[in-house]
Design a protein around this motif. Structure first.
Motif, PDB file in Angstrom:
ATOM      1  N   ASP A 239      41.088  48.311  39.677  1.00 57.09           N
ATOM      2  CA  ASP A 239      40.639  46.971  39.298  1.00 57.09           C
ATOM      3  C   ASP A 239      41.779  46.012  38.991  1.00 57.09           C
ATOM      4  N   THR A 240      43.025  46.495  38.958  1.00 57.47           N
ATOM      5  CA  THR A 240      44.161  45.600  38.709  1.00 57.47           C
ATOM      6  C   THR A 240      45.191  45.652  39.834  1.00 57.47           C
ATOM      7  N   MET A 241      44.790  46.138  41.000  1.00 57.14           N
ATOM      8  CA  MET A 241      45.748  46.310  42.101  1.00 57.14           C
ATOM      9  C   MET A 241      45.793  45.153  43.082  1.00 57.14           C
ATOM     10  N   PHE A 242      44.802  44.265  43.054  1.00 59.84           N
ATOM     11  CA  PHE A 242      44.637  43.389  44.204  1.00 59.84           C
ATOM     12  C   PHE A 242      44.825  41.901  43.931  1.00 59.84           C
ATOM     13  N   HIS A 243      45.167  41.505  42.699  1.00 57.70           N
ATOM     14  CA  HIS A 243      45.513  40.104  42.508  1.00 57.70           C
ATOM     15  C   HIS A 243      46.923  39.872  43.085  1.00 57.70           C
ATOM     16  N   ALA A 244      47.280  38.626  43.312  1.00 58.44           N
ATOM     17  CA  ALA A 244      48.496  38.303  44.071  1.00 58.44           C
ATOM     18  C   ALA A 244      49.769  38.931  43.512  1.00 58.44           C
ATOM     19  N   PRO A 245      50.061  38.843  42.209  1.00 59.17           N
ATOM     20  CA  PRO A 245      51.289  39.471  41.708  1.00 59.17           C
ATOM     21  C   PRO A 245      51.318  40.979  41.943  1.00 59.17           C
ATOM     22  N   ALA A 246      50.156  41.634  41.859  1.00 61.12           N
ATOM     23  CA  ALA A 246      50.114  43.077  42.103  1.00 61.12           C
ATOM     24  C   ALA A 246      50.366  43.378  43.570  1.00 61.12           C
ATOM     25  N   ARG A 247      49.750  42.608  44.473  1.00 64.41           N
ATOM     26  CA  ARG A 247      49.944  42.845  45.914  1.00 64.41           C
ATOM     27  C   ARG A 247      51.387  42.633  46.323  1.00 64.41           C
ATOM     28  N   ALA A 248      52.100  41.800  45.635  1.00 66.71           N
ATOM     29  CA  ALA A 248      53.502  41.547  45.971  1.00 66.71           C
ATOM     30  C   ALA A 248      54.371  42.784  45.756  1.00 66.71           C
ATOM     31  N   ARG A 249      53.846  43.781  45.033  1.00 63.61           N
ATOM     32  CA  ARG A 249      54.638  44.966  44.736  1.00 63.61           C
ATOM     33  C   ARG A 249      54.431  46.095  45.737  1.00 63.61           C
ATOM     34  N   TRP A 250      53.515  45.904  46.706  1.00 69.22           N
ATOM     35  CA  TRP A 250      53.317  46.950  47.704  1.00 69.22           C
ATOM     36  C   TRP A 250      53.005  46.359  49.073  1.00 69.22           C
ATOM     37  N   ASP A 251      53.240  47.168  50.117  1.00 69.16           N
ATOM     38  CA  ASP A 251      52.967  46.749  51.500  1.00 69.16           C
ATOM     39  C   ASP A 251      51.612  47.241  51.985  1.00 69.16           C
ATOM     40  N   ALA A 252      51.113  48.312  51.384  1.00 68.21           N
ATOM     41  CA  ALA A 252      49.783  48.823  51.703  1.00 68.21           C
ATOM     42  C   ALA A 252      49.288  49.639  50.519  1.00 68.21           C
ATOM     43  N   ALA A 253      47.985  49.635  50.339  1.00 70.08           N
ATOM     44  CA  ALA A 253      47.370  50.431  49.279  1.00 70.08           C
ATOM     45  C   ALA A 253      46.482  51.498  49.906  1.00 70.08           C
ATOM     46  N   VAL A 254      46.658  52.732  49.494  1.00 67.22           N
ATOM     47  CA  VAL A 254      45.779  53.821  49.912  1.00 67.22           C
ATOM     48  C   VAL A 254      44.742  54.014  48.818  1.00 67.22           C
ATOM     49  N   CYS A 255      43.478  53.888  49.174  1.00 65.74           N
ATOM     50  CA  CYS A 255      42.388  53.948  48.212  1.00 65.74           C
ATOM     51  C   CYS A 255      41.582  55.228  48.392  1.00 65.74           C
ATOM     52  N   ALA A 256      40.787  55.548  47.377  1.00 66.09           N
ATOM     53  CA  ALA A 256      40.075  56.819  47.381  1.00 66.09           C
ATOM     54  C   ALA A 256      38.866  56.819  48.308  1.00 66.09           C
ATOM     55  N   TYR A 257      38.190  55.667  48.430  1.00 67.44           N
ATOM     56  CA  TYR A 257      36.952  55.655  49.207  1.00 67.44           C
ATOM     57  C   TYR A 257      36.720  54.273  49.810  1.00 67.44           C
ATOM     58  N   HIS A 258      35.740  54.215  50.672  1.00 67.78           N
ATOM     59  CA  HIS A 258      35.467  53.057  51.516  1.00 67.78           C
ATOM     60  C   HIS A 258      35.395  51.740  50.748  1.00 67.78           C
ATOM     61  N   ASP A 259      34.464  51.628  49.814  1.00 67.05           N
ATOM     62  CA  ASP A 259      34.257  50.339  49.155  1.00 67.05           C
ATOM     63  C   ASP A 259      35.405  49.954  48.233  1.00 67.05           C
ATOM     64  N   GLN A 260      36.093  50.927  47.667  1.00 68.70           N
ATOM     65  CA  GLN A 260      37.245  50.625  46.813  1.00 68.70           C
ATOM     66  C   GLN A 260      38.296  49.863  47.604  1.00 68.70           C
ATOM     67  N   ALA A 261      38.412  50.151  48.900  1.00 68.72           N
ATOM     68  CA  ALA A 261      39.373  49.477  49.766  1.00 68.72           C
ATOM     69  C   ALA A 261      38.810  48.205  50.377  1.00 68.72           C
ATOM     70  N   LEU A 262      37.560  48.260  50.838  1.00 66.26           N
ATOM     71  CA  LEU A 262      37.045  47.156  51.637  1.00 66.26           C
ATOM     72  C   LEU A 262      36.544  45.967  50.825  1.00 66.26           C
ATOM     73  N   ILE A 263      36.101  46.196  49.595  1.00 64.82           N
ATOM     74  CA  ILE A 263      35.639  45.061  48.792  1.00 64.82           C
ATOM     75  C   ILE A 263      36.770  44.055  48.543  1.00 64.82           C
ATOM     76  N   PRO A 264      37.959  44.472  48.121  1.00 60.47           N
ATOM     77  CA  PRO A 264      39.008  43.465  47.901  1.00 60.47           C
ATOM     78  C   PRO A 264      39.435  42.740  49.171  1.00 60.47           C
ATOM     79  N   ILE A 265      39.592  43.454  50.277  1.00 61.24           N
ATOM     80  CA  ILE A 265      40.057  42.784  51.497  1.00 61.24           C
ATOM     81  C   ILE A 265      39.004  41.798  51.999  1.00 61.24           C
ATOM     82  N   LYS A 266      37.721  42.170  51.910  1.00 61.70           N
ATOM     83  CA  LYS A 266      36.682  41.269  52.406  1.00 61.70           C
ATOM     84  C   LYS A 266      36.453  40.101  51.453  1.00 61.70           C
ATOM     85  N   THR A 267      36.795  40.278  50.198  1.00 65.18           N
ATOM     86  CA  THR A 267      36.712  39.163  49.256  1.00 65.18           C
ATOM     87  C   THR A 267      37.871  38.196  49.462  1.00 65.18           C
TER      88      THR A 267
END
Length: 321
Positions: A239-267
């Motif tokens: 829940d704290t990985m996907f705001h802009a300052p957090a995204r600036a610290r990584w090039d890709a995020a590996v998530c545990a399951y489908h919606d954990q990954a797809l909800i932030p990108i689709k939002t």
């Protein structure tokens, strides 16, 4: 080397046939594979016999593949299911023979394919992996219009949520990380990728009070990969990985399951998100949306994600070259 992109037709009853002519606005040199009868009336297309054939400027190049039935927008015809599968297989054959630079696929209906053709795969990604020789692959969703970019990879994909804890084994998570790491170098031109790994549980387990998977399995795996030299962080609270300052610290995020990954990108980037299959011997991208049966045939299809997918396929092909 070939430079043209193959664009498969997807489910005829969806918005795929409407997206093909609209995608000419991408400026990408591509050829559509499908039945010309399914294209919107008045589409200015040109039939060709091979991906490398010359095409008049401004016309949609078509590799003809006849289907059993005409198109009825919003209503999949079981008779056309086999044709959808055949087009995907034909595209993979063409690209593996070196006749095209990359593959972009328009959306399919898994339900329609199961009902009409006995399709035995959870989705496009798994079928492409099978056609490529049952290779291990990962599904990445990548943004194209937000900064810093958002690239996410679900370690488990099309399975019920209740099955995720058992399916998220050390082997599955490690495979997703390694495939992502290699693809960021080869296809995205990032020489030293930074990867973030999300925890499975809320607050990444919060020291074991909300689950032990992070402390017992995920953290030791990350430590081992870090000792090999990978720049990898986690397990992190999702829940704290996907705001802009957090995204600036990584090039890709590996998530545990489908919606954990797809909800932030689709939002963050619903219209500009692109689905990329990592680990294949060829490049495959896809728009980050489905068949949209509810608006098919109404002239409301938005080509933004298809255009982004074609451009990303072109750029990835150039990076590989």
């Amino acid at each position: 080397m070939p430079h043209r992109i193959l664009l498969t037709c997807g489910e005829p009853a969806g918005i795929g046939p409407e997206l093909a002519p609209l995608a000419l606005a991408s400026g990408v040199d591509f050829v559509w594979i499908g039945d010309p009868r399914h294209l919107p009336p008045g589409t200015d297309f040109c039939e060709i016999t091979a991906p490398s054939d010359p095409v008049p400027v401004g016309r949609l190049p078509v590799l003809r593949h006849d289907f059993a039935a005409p198109r009825t927008p919003g209503r999949p015809d079981p008779a056309n299911a086999a044709g959808v599968v055949e087009v995907i297989a034909r595209a993979v054959d063409l690209i593996t023979r070196g006749e095209a630079a990359a593959l972009t696929t328009l959306p399919i209906s898994k339900q329609a394919l199961k009902q009409g053709a006995g399709f035995a795969f959870p989705g496009h990604t798994e079928f492409l992996a099978h056609l490529a020789g049952d290779l291990p692959v990962a599904m990445m969703l990548a943004s194209t219009t937000v900064t810093p970019p958002c690239r996410v990879v679900p370690a488990t994909i099309h399975i019920p949520l209740e099955q995720v804890p058992a399916a998220l084994t050390d082997e599955v998570l490690e495979q997703a990380v390694r495939i992502t790491h290699a693809a960021l170098i080869r296809d995205f031109g990032i020489p030293d990728p930074r990867i973030a790994v999300a925890g499975l549980n809320p607050h990444a387990g919060e020291g074991g009070t909300m689950g032990r998977q992070e402390a017992d399995r995920i953290a030791p795996l990350i430590a081992r990969l870090r000792a090999e030299g990978l720049d990898i962080a986690g397990p992190l609270p999702a829940d704290t990985m996907f705001h802009a300052p957090a995204r600036a610290r990584w090039d890709a995020a590996v998530c545990a399951y489908h919606d954990q990954a797809l909800i932030p990108i689709k939002t963050l980037d619903f219209a500009g998100g692109v689905n990329v299959t990592l680990g294949l011997p060829f490049i495959r991208t896809s728009p980050d949306h489905g068949t949209a049966f509810d608006i098919a045939g109404q002239g409301r299809a938005d080509p933004a994600s298809t255009i982004a997918a074609l451009r990303m396929a072109r750029d990835m092909a150039a990076q590989r070259r």
